[in-house]
Design an enzyme around this catalytic site. Structure first.
Site, short mmCIF file in Angstrom:
data_model
loop_
_atom_site.label_atom_id
_atom_site.label_comp_id
_atom_site.label_asym_id
_atom_site.label_seq_id
_atom_site.Cartn_x
_atom_site.Cartn_y
_atom_site.Cartn_z
N LYS A 1 5.65 3.69 -4.04
CA LYS A 1 6.06 2.47 -4.75
C LYS A 1 5.06 2.13 -5.84
O LYS A 1 5.43 1.84 -6.97
CB LYS A 1 6.04 1.31 -3.75
N HIS B 1 16.52 0.51 -9.28
CA HIS B 1 16.42 -0.92 -8.94
C HIS B 1 15.02 -1.45 -9.22
O HIS B 1 14.83 -2.50 -9.81
CB HIS B 1 16.77 -1.05 -7.46
N ARG B 2 13.99 -0.71 -8.75
CA ARG B 2 12.61 -1.20 -8.86
C ARG B 2 12.18 -1.23 -10.33
O ARG B 2 11.55 -2.18 -10.79
CB ARG B 2 11.68 -0.31 -8.03
N PHE C 1 10.92 8.93 -1.79
CA PHE C 1 10.66 8.45 -0.43
C PHE C 1 11.91 7.74 0.09
O PHE C 1 12.90 7.58 -0.62
CB PHE C 1 9.44 7.51 -0.41
N GLY C 2 11.81 7.29 1.33
CA GLY C 2 12.88 6.48 1.93
C GLY C 2 14.23 7.20 1.90
O GLY C 2 14.35 8.35 2.33
N ASN D 1 0.84 -1.20 0.00
CA ASN D 1 0.00 0.00 0.00
C ASN D 1 0.86 1.24 0.00
O ASN D 1 0.37 2.34 0.21
CB ASN D 1 -0.92 0.02 1.23
N ASN D 2 2.17 1.06 -0.22
CA ASN D 2 3.07 2.22 -0.27
C ASN D 2 2.80 2.98 -1.58
O ASN D 2 3.13 2.52 -2.67
CB ASN D 2 4.52 1.71 -0.21
N ASP E 1 10.47 -6.67 -2.24
CA ASP E 1 11.17 -6.16 -1.07
C ASP E 1 12.48 -5.54 -1.55
O ASP E 1 13.12 -6.05 -2.46
CB ASP E 1 11.44 -7.30 -0.07
P1 IMP Z 1 10.39 -2.21 1.45
O1 IMP Z 1 10.49 -3.15 2.59
O2 IMP Z 1 10.56 -2.87 0.13
O3 IMP Z 1 9.18 -1.32 1.54
O4 IMP Z 1 11.61 -1.22 1.50
C1 IMP Z 1 12.38 -1.07 2.66
C2 IMP Z 1 12.82 0.33 2.83
O5 IMP Z 1 13.82 0.61 1.85
C3 IMP Z 1 11.77 1.41 2.67
O6 IMP Z 1 11.11 1.67 3.84
C4 IMP Z 1 12.61 2.58 2.26
O7 IMP Z 1 13.15 3.19 3.38
C5 IMP Z 1 13.74 1.94 1.47
N1 IMP Z 1 13.46 2.02 0.05
C6 IMP Z 1 12.88 1.08 -0.74
N2 IMP Z 1 12.85 1.50 -2.01
C7 IMP Z 1 13.41 2.73 -2.03
C8 IMP Z 1 13.64 3.69 -3.06
O8 IMP Z 1 13.33 3.51 -4.24
N3 IMP Z 1 14.24 4.82 -2.66
C9 IMP Z 1 14.63 5.07 -1.39
N4 IMP Z 1 14.41 4.22 -0.39
C10 IMP Z 1 13.81 3.05 -0.71
#
Ligand code: IMP
Length: 192
Positions: free
Chosen positions: A12, A176-177, A148-149, A8-9, A68
């Protein structure tokens, strides 16, 4: 084809939607009418991605995927890695995670690392895994307002600005994504 993403992010989901062909309809958990918080209990991105996908497949029987992502910093033996979301344990906010990482790297000149995304796709009941990697470096201070992140402190190799200074289209050129999703889309085009 309809595909449920086990997330639900909103950031993302929008990033992923922006790299999908129009023939693929992506639904977040909320949009699919699923109210569930899926834990990430494992020590590897693969296992967490699979757990998310399997949970949604068991609930719906629909084609779906879990993903992930971890930030792997080489000078920190690949920390925070699979723990990226919860790096600053007591206050797991993006800002606190960034502060903790910058503190750990304060005397470190090797600031290289990478984002790694693993996707587990379940389509027609079968599991398929995809990976996307983005190499880059950690800035000394946060910059930019987008994304984000860890986006405000991560500058991908080949770019002169960090992720948080890029719009989504530019981030997709490196991310990466987007790379992991590219592999998933190629797979679907060739096999389904
Ligand atoms: P998740 O468990 O896949 O949601 O990702 C773990 C954590 O990695 C997230 O809470 C973010 O802090 C970080 N993260 C994941 N993808 C990205 C991105 O594309 N940019 C920056 N931080 C990211």
């Amino acid at each position: 084809m309809k595909l449920i993403i086990a997330s639900n992010n909103q950031h993302k989901v929008e990033e992923i939607r922006s790299v999908l062909p129009a023939t693929l309809k992506l639904l977040s958990l909320k949009e699919a009418g699923i109210e569930i918080e899926i834990p990430e209990p494992y020590d590897t991105l693969q296992e967490n991605a699979a757990e998310k996908a399997r949970t949604i497949y068991a609930l719906t029987g629909e084609n779906c995927f879990g993903e992930d992502t971890g930030l792997e910093i080489y000078a920190l033996q690949n920390e925070p890695g699979v723990k990226s979301a919860r790096y600053a344990q007591n206050e797991p906010e993006f800002r606190n995670n960034i502060e903790k990482l910058l503190f750990k790297l304060k005397d470190e000149t090797n600031r290289s690392g990478r984002f790694r995304t693993v996707i587990c796709l379940i389509v027609e009941g079968k599991e398929h895994f995809f990976e996307g990697i983005c190499e880059g470096m950690i800035l000394y201070q946060p910059k930019g307002e987008k994304g984000f992140g860890y986006d405000p402190i991560f500058q991908p190799d080949g770019a002169s600005i960090c992720f948080a200074e890029m719009d989504m289209e530019e981030k997709n050129l490196y991310s990466h994504r987007a790379r992991a999703m590219g592999a998933l889309v190629t797979f679907l085009k060739q096999n389904i």
